[in-house]
Design a protein around this motif. Sequence first.
Motif, PDB file in Angstrom:
ATOM      1  N   ASN A  30       0.292   7.773   1.844  1.00 48.23           N
ATOM      2  CA  ASN A  30      -0.081   7.256   3.157  1.00 48.23           C
ATOM      3  C   ASN A  30      -0.582   5.823   3.055  1.00 48.23           C
ATOM      4  O   ASN A  30      -0.247   4.969   3.890  1.00 48.23           O
ATOM      5  CB  ASN A  30      -1.167   8.154   3.764  1.00 48.23           C
ATOM      6  CG  ASN A  30      -1.434   7.835   5.216  1.00 48.23           C
ATOM      7  OD1 ASN A  30      -0.509   7.656   6.005  1.00 48.23           O
ATOM      8  ND2 ASN A  30      -2.696   7.762   5.578  1.00 48.23           N
ATOM      9  N   CYS A  31      -1.393   5.538   2.030  1.00 48.00           N
ATOM     10  CA  CYS A  31      -1.910   4.186   1.823  1.00 48.00           C
ATOM     11  C   CYS A  31      -0.774   3.221   1.482  1.00 48.00           C
ATOM     12  O   CYS A  31      -0.723   2.099   1.998  1.00 48.00           O
ATOM     13  CB  CYS A  31      -2.953   4.191   0.711  1.00 48.00           C
ATOM     14  SG  CYS A  31      -3.672   2.578   0.350  1.00 48.00           S
ATOM     15  N   ALA A  32       0.156   3.661   0.627  1.00 42.68           N
ATOM     16  CA  ALA A  32       1.285   2.814   0.235  1.00 42.68           C
ATOM     17  C   ALA A  32       2.153   2.456   1.436  1.00 42.68           C
ATOM     18  O   ALA A  32       2.580   1.301   1.599  1.00 42.68           O
ATOM     19  CB  ALA A  32       2.119   3.527  -0.825  1.00 42.68           C
ATOM     20  N   ILE A  33       2.414   3.436   2.308  1.00 37.82           N
ATOM     21  CA  ILE A  33       3.212   3.180   3.509  1.00 37.82           C
ATOM     22  C   ILE A  33       2.508   2.172   4.410  1.00 37.82           C
ATOM     23  O   ILE A  33       3.128   1.241   4.938  1.00 37.82           O
ATOM     24  CB  ILE A  33       3.466   4.498   4.281  1.00 37.82           C
ATOM     25  CG1 ILE A  33       4.381   5.412   3.466  1.00 37.82           C
ATOM     26  CG2 ILE A  33       4.080   4.220   5.650  1.00 37.82           C
ATOM     27  CD1 ILE A  33       4.532   6.809   4.048  1.00 37.82           C
ATOM     28  N   GLY A  34       1.194   2.338   4.554  1.00 33.97           N
ATOM     29  CA  GLY A  34       0.429   1.426   5.392  1.00 33.97           C
ATOM     30  C   GLY A  34       0.439   0.005   4.851  1.00 33.97           C
ATOM     31  O   GLY A  34       0.599  -0.962   5.595  1.00 33.97           O
ATOM     32  N   VAL A  35       0.271  -0.134   3.542  1.00 32.95           N
ATOM     33  CA  VAL A  35       0.251  -1.464   2.926  1.00 32.95           C
ATOM     34  C   VAL A  35       1.621  -2.126   3.001  1.00 32.95           C
ATOM     35  O   VAL A  35       1.756  -3.296   3.372  1.00 32.95           O
ATOM     36  CB  VAL A  35      -0.221  -1.364   1.455  1.00 32.95           C
ATOM     37  CG1 VAL A  35      -0.020  -2.695   0.745  1.00 32.95           C
ATOM     38  CG2 VAL A  35      -1.667  -0.938   1.396  1.00 32.95           C
ATOM     39  N   LEU A  36       2.668  -1.379   2.664  1.00 35.02           N
ATOM     40  CA  LEU A  36       4.013  -1.948   2.626  1.00 35.02           C
ATOM     41  C   LEU A  36       4.551  -2.293   4.008  1.00 35.02           C
ATOM     42  O   LEU A  36       5.463  -3.118   4.140  1.00 35.02           O
ATOM     43  CB  LEU A  36       4.973  -0.964   1.937  1.00 35.02           C
ATOM     44  CG  LEU A  36       4.707  -0.712   0.456  1.00 35.02           C
ATOM     45  CD1 LEU A  36       5.615   0.384  -0.074  1.00 35.02           C
ATOM     46  CD2 LEU A  36       4.898  -1.991  -0.350  1.00 35.02           C
TER      47      LEU A  36
END
Length: 267
Positions: free
Chosen positions: A248-254
Amino acid sequence: MKKKTSSFNPVWLIAPAIVIVWMLCVYYINGIYPFGVSSLLSYDLYNGGLPDIYQVYDAWHSGDFTRLIYDFTTAAGFQRVSLLSIIQPRYIYSLFFSREFLPRAIDLFFVFEFGLIGFTSSYSFSKIFPKLSPVGNVLISVMYAFNGFNMMYLTNIDWLDVVALFPLLMLFAVNLLEGKNKIPFFFVLSYLMIIHTYMAFFVVISLIIFGGLYIYIVVEKEKRKKAVLNLGIGAAASLVASAYSIINCAIGVLSSARFGVGSYVRN
């Protein structure tokens, strides 16, 4: 009959006491509550952290727990905080005060948080370095509490939790590498990766460096494979437990504008 001796070391209280007194002196000099009307609330804490605290506070005191998942007063029910907030110290702490007092309560929370950092570091350093003198323990614990990162980013109040837990994680990592209980390491690392996913990236990097050096320098050669296996299993278990938060964090950052800012062509 042999009497049990207490394992508590009074030295562990000296560093946090110094840190708390020091913080109160800074508050007094700068007129910060309870010594004035100034406040530490600024930047990310004022614009993001405090509204989140209000969100959790209102959800709990109104009985509308759906607000812990979605805030329907914002566009498309934009997610503000999650149910995981019920296990984060600052949210639990805020529930014991009136809504009007919350900004002042957060100012006081900084004092307690820095004191906690002084305690966890003093406790952990005494266990990791048993030959460290009491004076040395207090000195490096106070220095750790007032390190440059804390001074620069203290208004990212959730990051202070990571600073407080990091010494304990290092202690539990040493225990794990020595074949002792793996559960404390798993729980602390999982907590950091689930709740503070962004900062946990740097924690994992530190673990790789710290763990690698410890295995190479301290662990006996014939025990190194087992130590690597223990560290690998503990880290892998935490990664699995926190997979949703990491993805979830990776999707938000990317998908954020901040991540893509370097791709813009400027004239």
